[in-house]
Design an enzyme around this catalytic site. Sequence first.
Site, short mmCIF file in Angstrom:
data_model
loop_
_atom_site.label_atom_id
_atom_site.label_comp_id
_atom_site.label_asym_id
_atom_site.label_seq_id
_atom_site.Cartn_x
_atom_site.Cartn_y
_atom_site.Cartn_z
NE ARG A 142 -3.28 21.94 4.08
CZ ARG A 142 -4.53 22.39 4.14
NH1 ARG A 142 -4.83 23.37 4.98
NH2 ARG A 142 -5.46 21.89 3.37
CG HIS A 169 -8.54 24.57 9.38
ND1 HIS A 169 -7.36 25.27 9.38
CD2 HIS A 169 -8.90 24.44 8.07
CE1 HIS A 169 -7.00 25.55 8.16
NE2 HIS A 169 -7.92 25.06 7.33
CD GLN A 172 -10.64 28.72 6.54
OE1 GLN A 172 -9.79 28.26 5.77
NE2 GLN A 172 -11.36 29.79 6.24
CG ASP A 260 -14.68 21.55 5.14
OD1 ASP A 260 -14.21 21.90 4.04
OD2 ASP A 260 -14.02 20.95 6.00
CB CYS A 300 -12.75 26.52 4.78
SG CYS A 300 -12.87 24.74 4.58
NE ARG A 328 -6.48 30.38 6.10
CZ ARG A 328 -6.28 29.13 5.66
NH1 ARG A 328 -7.20 28.52 4.92
NH2 ARG A 328 -5.16 28.50 5.96
#
Length: 347
Positions: A142, A169, A172, A260, A300, A328
């Site tokens: 990450r 991402h 996700q 987001d 998310c 997730r």
Amino acid sequence: MTKAARFPRTPAEAEQPQQAQANMANNAAHLTLATLPAPVMAGRDFLSNLDMTPEELRTVLDTAHSMKRGEWRGVKPLSGLSLALIFEKASLRTRTTFDVGMYQLGGHALTLSNAEIGLGTRERVSDVARNLERWVDGVMGRVYLQQTLHELADHAAIPVINGLSDMLHPAQLLADYQTIEEEFGTDLRGRRVVYIGDGNNLANSHIHLGILTGTDVTIVTPVGYEPNGSVLMDAVKRGANVTLTNDLGAIEGADVLYTDVWISMGQEAEADIRRRAFRGYQVTPAMLDTIAPDGIFLHCLPAHYGEETVPEATEHPKSRVFDQAENRLHAQKALLYHVMGEMAPRW
């Protein structure tokens, strides 16, 4: 789900953990090591959703649904394997779900902060990769830069997974599309997915999923905050149904409305400018009234309430935000299995 649904309420129930597990699994047919599907991405990197074919994506999502139904309970296909989790950015969902996912599949996860590693500062990224490949069986990163993941992948002989970068991402999006399929089924061709807000890594990855699944993806964003140009051009060349607009009316009738944060980690210096640019793009209950009657709202997380959305939206009947967060775990477990499932312990 109430807490009582997860914990025995009587001594008799406490003495029957196997029965309690069976009830939680809703009598799902349990798989065994001999009946597991073959891993479809064995030993490969996952830096982008486009590292999968549509058929491979279908298999990974089918596995995620199966895992959520409880059909993998007790199966430990990653027994003896280890995954290094590298974090340049803070994390709740990514860290917890990859760590718990490895544990549930029989493996082990090791969390490494950038303060310990110093990617590109204390040590060259290539040297970090060459060290980790001697000790662990996979790496999840990450990180700030997509290039960092490519360097890790280029110099490590073990799989590298993108847990987030400035560009994409992809992990996700696996959970997002698992959540969307729970509402609309597995054939999503023609479904309208509308992303509103910053044309960031999530917007780029939504375009990639439009390529793979045939959804109609609309990106609604202010002028100057569009998704990556090369991602858009690639989607056009591949014949994807992608629309880019700053017209808020494009939200009307959406099957999925997604947003987001406006200010991602590392963009704090632009906060005031971004808040002014995105004024009017906040997802509210009134906005959710304009999407399809059976439409859903996704985010998310973490949410910056008062900016891109409000608590009344994430708690709205059309919200699937916390189902999405749960997924997730299932989606990333499926990914881990299909990437690492053919590896043998090295010790």
